[in-house]
Scaffold this motif. Sequence first.
Motif, PDB file in Angstrom:
ATOM      1  N   HIS A 148       0.829  -1.205   0.000  1.00  0.00           N
ATOM      2  CA  HIS A 148       0.000   0.000   0.000  1.00  0.00           C
ATOM      3  C   HIS A 148       0.863   1.255   0.000  1.00  0.00           C
ATOM      4  N   GLU A 149       1.932   1.233   0.795  1.00  0.00           N
ATOM      5  CA  GLU A 149       2.833   2.389   0.831  1.00  0.00           C
ATOM      6  C   GLU A 149       3.501   2.594  -0.521  1.00  0.00           C
ATOM      7  N   LYS A 150       3.919   1.506  -1.160  1.00  0.00           N
ATOM      8  CA  LYS A 150       4.530   1.619  -2.491  1.00  0.00           C
ATOM      9  C   LYS A 150       3.531   2.186  -3.499  1.00  0.00           C
ATOM     10  N   LEU A 151       2.306   1.668  -3.448  1.00  0.00           N
ATOM     11  CA  LEU A 151       1.282   2.177  -4.368  1.00  0.00           C
ATOM     12  C   LEU A 151       0.996   3.656  -4.115  1.00  0.00           C
ATOM     13  N   ASP A 152       0.945   4.047  -2.848  1.00  0.00           N
ATOM     14  CA  ASP A 152       0.718   5.458  -2.524  1.00  0.00           C
ATOM     15  C   ASP A 152       1.853   6.327  -3.057  1.00  0.00           C
ATOM     16  N   ARG A 153       3.104   5.855  -2.900  1.00  0.00           N
ATOM     17  CA  ARG A 153       4.251   6.618  -3.428  1.00  0.00           C
ATOM     18  C   ARG A 153       4.181   6.721  -4.951  1.00  0.00           C
ATOM     19  N   LEU A 154       3.845   5.612  -5.617  1.00  0.00           N
ATOM     20  CA  LEU A 154       3.723   5.633  -7.079  1.00  0.00           C
ATOM     21  C   LEU A 154       2.610   6.583  -7.521  1.00  0.00           C
ATOM     22  N   ARG A 155       1.492   6.526  -6.817  1.00  0.00           N
ATOM     23  CA  ARG A 155       0.376   7.404  -7.148  1.00  0.00           C
ATOM     24  C   ARG A 155       0.778   8.865  -6.957  1.00  0.00           C
ATOM     25  N   GLU A 156       1.507   9.146  -5.896  1.00  0.00           N
ATOM     26  CA  GLU A 156       1.960  10.513  -5.624  1.00  0.00           C
ATOM     27  C   GLU A 156       2.942  10.978  -6.706  1.00  0.00           C
ATOM     28  N   GLN A 157       3.858  10.080  -7.112  1.00  0.00           N
ATOM     29  CA  GLN A 157       4.800  10.432  -8.175  1.00  0.00           C
ATOM     30  C   GLN A 157       4.068  10.694  -9.492  1.00  0.00           C
ATOM     31  N   ASP A 158       3.102   9.832  -9.802  1.00  0.00           N
ATOM     32  CA  ASP A 158       2.324  10.020 -11.028  1.00  0.00           C
ATOM     33  C   ASP A 158       1.544  11.327 -10.986  1.00  0.00           C
ATOM     34  N   LEU A 159       0.978  11.633  -9.841  1.00  0.00           N
ATOM     35  CA  LEU A 159       0.217  12.867  -9.695  1.00  0.00           C
ATOM     36  C   LEU A 159       1.118  14.083  -9.871  1.00  0.00           C
ATOM     37  N   LYS A 160       2.309  14.051  -9.268  1.00  0.00           N
ATOM     38  CA  LYS A 160       3.255  15.160  -9.427  1.00  0.00           C
ATOM     39  C   LYS A 160       3.675  15.307 -10.883  1.00  0.00           C
ATOM     40  N   ALA A 161       3.959  14.167 -11.533  1.00  0.00           N
ATOM     41  CA  ALA A 161       4.360  14.221 -12.942  1.00  0.00           C
ATOM     42  C   ALA A 161       3.219  14.771 -13.804  1.00  0.00           C
ATOM     43  N   MET A 162       2.002  14.356 -13.508  1.00  0.00           N
ATOM     44  CA  MET A 162       0.852  14.834 -14.263  1.00  0.00           C
ATOM     45  C   MET A 162       0.648  16.336 -14.040  1.00  0.00           C
ATOM     46  N   THR A 164       2.967  18.479 -13.248  1.00  0.00           N
ATOM     47  CA  THR A 164       4.076  19.156 -13.936  1.00  0.00           C
ATOM     48  C   THR A 164       3.775  19.261 -15.428  1.00  0.00           C
ATOM     49  N   ARG A 165       3.325  18.175 -16.034  1.00  0.00           N
ATOM     50  CA  ARG A 165       2.969  18.211 -17.466  1.00  0.00           C
ATOM     51  C   ARG A 165       1.829  19.182 -17.724  1.00  0.00           C
ATOM     52  N   GLN A 166       0.852  19.173 -16.826  1.00  0.00           N
ATOM     53  CA  GLN A 166      -0.280  20.082 -16.981  1.00  0.00           C
ATOM     54  C   GLN A 166       0.197  21.537 -16.905  1.00  0.00           C
ATOM     55  N   GLN A 167       1.082  21.847 -15.980  1.00  0.00           N
ATOM     56  CA  GLN A 167       1.602  23.206 -15.854  1.00  0.00           C
ATOM     57  C   GLN A 167       2.392  23.594 -17.108  1.00  0.00           C
ATOM     58  N   GLU A 168       3.172  22.638 -17.642  1.00  0.00           N
ATOM     59  CA  GLU A 168       3.926  22.907 -18.875  1.00  0.00           C
ATOM     60  C   GLU A 168       2.974  23.207 -20.026  1.00  0.00           C
ATOM     61  N   GLN A 169       1.870  22.436 -20.093  1.00  0.00           N
ATOM     62  CA  GLN A 169       0.893  22.671 -21.152  1.00  0.00           C
ATOM     63  C   GLN A 169       0.195  24.021 -20.988  1.00  0.00           C
ATOM     64  N   ILE A 170      -0.113  24.384 -19.751  1.00  0.00           N
ATOM     65  CA  ILE A 170      -0.734  25.694 -19.501  1.00  0.00           C
ATOM     66  C   ILE A 170       0.218  26.806 -19.914  1.00  0.00           C
ATOM     67  N   ASP A 171       1.505  26.639 -19.520  1.00  0.00           N
ATOM     68  CA  ASP A 171       2.511  27.646 -19.899  1.00  0.00           C
ATOM     69  C   ASP A 171       2.626  27.737 -21.420  1.00  0.00           C
ATOM     70  N   LEU A 172       2.618  26.594 -22.091  1.00  0.00           N
ATOM     71  CA  LEU A 172       2.714  26.596 -23.560  1.00  0.00           C
ATOM     72  C   LEU A 172       1.483  27.263 -24.161  1.00  0.00           C
ATOM     73  N   LEU A 173       0.299  26.954 -23.668  1.00  0.00           N
ATOM     74  CA  LEU A 173      -0.921  27.577 -24.185  1.00  0.00           C
ATOM     75  C   LEU A 173      -0.925  29.082 -23.922  1.00  0.00           C
ATOM     76  N   THR A 174      -0.458  29.479 -22.758  1.00  0.00           N
ATOM     77  CA  THR A 174      -0.397  30.909 -22.434  1.00  0.00           C
ATOM     78  C   THR A 174       0.561  31.625 -23.383  1.00  0.00           C
ATOM     79  N   ARG A 175       1.717  31.003 -23.640  1.00  0.00           N
ATOM     80  CA  ARG A 175       2.693  31.590 -24.562  1.00  0.00           C
ATOM     81  C   ARG A 175       2.132  31.663 -25.985  1.00  0.00           C
ATOM     82  N   LEU A 176       1.460  30.612 -26.407  1.00  0.00           N
ATOM     83  CA  LEU A 176       0.859  30.601 -27.762  1.00  0.00           C
ATOM     84  C   LEU A 176      -0.229  31.658 -27.874  1.00  0.00           C
TER      85      LEU A 176
END
Length: 182
Positions: A148-162, A164-176
């Motif tokens: 459960h702890e491993k799954l929680d860590r993986l979920r947290e890492q995936d959420l952070k990565a998601m 980060t990608r979402q923020q990059e996309q927002i920044d790209l859309l704002t720049r465009l």
Amino acid sequence: MSHDPQTPADPVPGAVPTPRLSPVLQAVLGRIARHGHVARDTNARFDAEATLGQRVADRVAAFGGSWTFILLFLGLLAGWTAGNWLLGRAAPDPYPFIFLNLLLSMLAALQAPVIMMSQNRQAAKDRLDAAHDYEVNLKAEIEIMALHEKLDRLREQDLKAMLTRQQEQIDLLTRLMAERRP
């Protein structure tokens, strides 16, 4: 002032008390740390430690509690009573079959303690099995908690990565959007 190693030290104000681990929990955690197995064949170990008397008691109890014994004994009783009944007064044990009663009493007097010895041994075996089941269940629970702890860590890492990608996309859309404005 020295403390006995078996007694806990004076609590530190504000510190979270840590419970003492039971010997079973310590053993299970040690096996987990060494990636060892908790499962073992308790029957083989228990049977290997049995004395000759204990093995005989188990066999006598197994035979005394079987249909084979019951049917053989019923046949013996029926043959004894029928034979003595048919011989009448010349029978070695005429009715009321006093000698048969004596034999049955002696059999019961010998068989009962032997069966009780076997039952005590079975109870000890059951306690050993229950302790082993507890260790296996404890290890399984600890392993599940670790998963459960491993799954929680993986979920947290995936959420952070998601995020980060979402923020990059927002920044790209704002720049465009800024580039498209005249």
